[in-house]
Motif scaffolding. Sequence first.
Motif, PDB file in Angstrom:
ATOM      1  N   MET A   1       0.798  -1.230   0.000  1.00  0.00           N
ATOM      2  CA  MET A   1       0.000   0.000   0.000  1.00  0.00           C
ATOM      3  C   MET A   1       0.833   1.285   0.000  1.00  0.00           C
ATOM      4  SD  MET A   1      -3.207   0.203   2.476  1.00  0.00           S
ATOM      5  CE  MET A   1      -3.224   1.908   2.874  1.00  0.00           C
TER       6      MET A   1
ATOM      7  N   LEU B   1       0.067   4.889  -2.352  1.00  0.00           N
ATOM      8  CA  LEU B   1      -0.261   6.034  -1.511  1.00  0.00           C
ATOM      9  C   LEU B   1       0.784   7.140  -1.681  1.00  0.00           C
ATOM     10  CD1 LEU B   1      -2.634   6.558   0.260  1.00  0.00           C
ATOM     11  CD2 LEU B   1      -1.327   5.800   2.234  1.00  0.00           C
TER      12      LEU B   1
ATOM     13  N   ILE C   1       0.153  10.869  -3.371  1.00  0.00           N
ATOM     14  CA  ILE C   1       0.259  12.085  -2.571  1.00  0.00           C
ATOM     15  C   ILE C   1       1.406  12.959  -3.054  1.00  0.00           C
ATOM     16  CG2 ILE C   1       0.794  12.947  -0.262  1.00  0.00           C
ATOM     17  CD1 ILE C   1      -0.659  10.455   0.800  1.00  0.00           C
TER      18      ILE C   1
ATOM     19  N   PHE D   1      -6.609  -3.086  -1.024  1.00  0.00           N
ATOM     20  CA  PHE D   1      -5.804  -2.183  -0.197  1.00  0.00           C
ATOM     21  C   PHE D   1      -5.142  -1.082  -1.021  1.00  0.00           C
ATOM     22  CE2 PHE D   1      -6.204  -5.783   2.650  1.00  0.00           C
ATOM     23  CZ  PHE D   1      -6.516  -5.122   3.823  1.00  0.00           C
TER      24      PHE D   1
ATOM     25  N   LEU E   1      -8.879   1.122  -0.731  1.00  0.00           N
ATOM     26  CA  LEU E   1      -8.534   1.837   0.497  1.00  0.00           C
ATOM     27  C   LEU E   1      -7.734   3.102   0.182  1.00  0.00           C
ATOM     28  CD1 LEU E   1      -8.697   1.993   3.523  1.00  0.00           C
ATOM     29  CD2 LEU E   1      -6.752   0.470   3.702  1.00  0.00           C
TER      30      LEU E   1
ATOM     31  N   LEU F   1     -10.123   5.732  -0.957  1.00  0.00           N
ATOM     32  CA  LEU F   1     -10.889   6.303   0.153  1.00  0.00           C
ATOM     33  C   LEU F   1     -10.046   7.306   0.936  1.00  0.00           C
ATOM     34  CD1 LEU F   1     -12.783   3.168   1.521  1.00  0.00           C
ATOM     35  CD2 LEU F   1     -13.722   5.085   0.240  1.00  0.00           C
ATOM     36  N   ILE F   2      -8.762   6.944   1.139  1.00  0.00           N
ATOM     37  CA  ILE F   2      -7.876   7.860   1.877  1.00  0.00           C
ATOM     38  C   ILE F   2      -7.653   9.146   1.088  1.00  0.00           C
ATOM     39  CG2 ILE F   2      -5.541   8.149   2.787  1.00  0.00           C
ATOM     40  CD1 ILE F   2      -5.528   5.036   3.119  1.00  0.00           C
TER      41      ILE F   2
ATOM     42  N   LEU G   1     -10.555  11.531   1.245  1.00  0.00           N
ATOM     43  CA  LEU G   1     -10.543  12.323   2.468  1.00  0.00           C
ATOM     44  C   LEU G   1      -9.548  13.466   2.338  1.00  0.00           C
ATOM     45  CD1 LEU G   1     -10.603   9.638   5.320  1.00  0.00           C
ATOM     46  CD2 LEU G   1     -12.414  11.232   4.707  1.00  0.00           C
ATOM     47  N   LEU G   2      -8.362  13.151   1.763  1.00  0.00           N
ATOM     48  CA  LEU G   2      -7.319  14.172   1.631  1.00  0.00           C
ATOM     49  C   LEU G   2      -7.746  15.291   0.689  1.00  0.00           C
ATOM     50  CD1 LEU G   2      -4.139  11.927   1.467  1.00  0.00           C
ATOM     51  CD2 LEU G   2      -4.728  13.533   3.278  1.00  0.00           C
TER      52      LEU G   2
ATOM     53  N   ALA H   1     -10.187  17.561   2.264  1.00  0.00           N
ATOM     54  CA  ALA H   1      -9.537  18.463   3.222  1.00  0.00           C
ATOM     55  C   ALA H   1      -8.614  19.453   2.499  1.00  0.00           C
ATOM     56  CB  ALA H   1      -8.739  17.658   4.244  1.00  0.00           C
TER      57      ALA H   1
END
Lengths: 186, 217
Positions: A56, A60, A64, A164, A168, A171-172, A175-176, A179
């Motif tokens: 993962m 990720l 990012i 994952f 997942l 989904l993360i 959220l980021l 925000a």
Amino acid sequence: MKAWHLRDIILVTILAIFMGVIFFVIGPVYTILSAALAPAGLQPLANEILLGIWVMAGPLAGFIIRIPGAATLGELLGAVVEMFLGGVWGASTLISGVVQGFGSELGFILTGYKRYNWLTLVISALTTTIVTFTWSLFKEGYASYHLGFLAMLFTVRFISVFLFGGVLTKLITNLLSRAHVVKNVR
Amino acid sequence: MNPSLKLAWVVLLALELSFTQVWTVNVVLIVICLALMIWRRVAIKRLLWLTGVPLFFASALVWSLTLQGSASHHFLIVIFTRMFVYVYLGGLFTQTTDPLTLTRSLEQNAHLPAKFAYGFLAAFNLMPKIKAEVASIKAAALMRGQVLHVWSPQLYFKAILTAMHWSDQLSLAMVSHGFVEGAPRTHAAVIPLRHRDWWLTGGSLVLIQVGLFIGLP
């Protein structure tokens, strides 16, 4: 193309350590699952079920940080963390880290580091599965399994990586982007 | 031995042995690594751990290859010993190298750019704080009646926000203390790279190539 600066390097390393610390609890789960599946000759399945969690850090970090090499570096550093936290697999952890990281990096390369959406994550999950599975064919002798068993292992691995590294991670990052800390590029 | 060369040696060997199938070389390497670890006074508890873990996984792997596959006896022995080689090579490396010396050596001997070397070091020193942060994120959620699992996006979301915050602060702190990317640096601790290191690395690799390709079983 964006280049690596001090802040990005520190960020990718801290991310890798966070993932390493969060996943540390998975170690005993892996051992128990392996022990439970081993008598039936299904031990590799434990590896396949949990592989998604270990890979993962790659997607990720790629999602990012958005600099070429981010996914590979994130996953490699995750392996370094595991090695120095007391993981036993040592050198082969580092090689697996690079292989897994490059697998998810391929997904970002194929979309030209421009699209950061579902498509990228699905492609990345697919390339991760193919690249890591090829590595397993040699390293863990997967090449001598019967074809049916091999197909089952591949499918389980893809589902795990997709759940994952794909669902997942999405989904993360949702959220980021809600925000406003990560740009939402369509 | 120089840490960068040692790392290269360990990774190259692990990579090569993943593709070759000579169990005698595996056994020789296992014996050498074990002897070196005992010579360097690695704790007996650690050695037992380094033996027990691969014993379980190698046996399980061989068992499943027997049940679900069509591997020859020779290949099963290769796979069994290979798992031990991985673990012992890795053990030899991590038990005789500390991360600070390795990073310094990578910067000075392997010419890794200083921004990577010091960036990694800065972040790795946060390890205890990161562990505490994960615990506090979970505790904070528990106070609101939420249990955060390995599969909870919230857990990662909060960890990532902290990571971004800390990396901003840390990089600013380093710059304000005079760290300039790409500027020439002097070194307080010089890691030597001796001729002996090159000969040892090169010589042992050549010997292993001979062992791998003269037709040993």
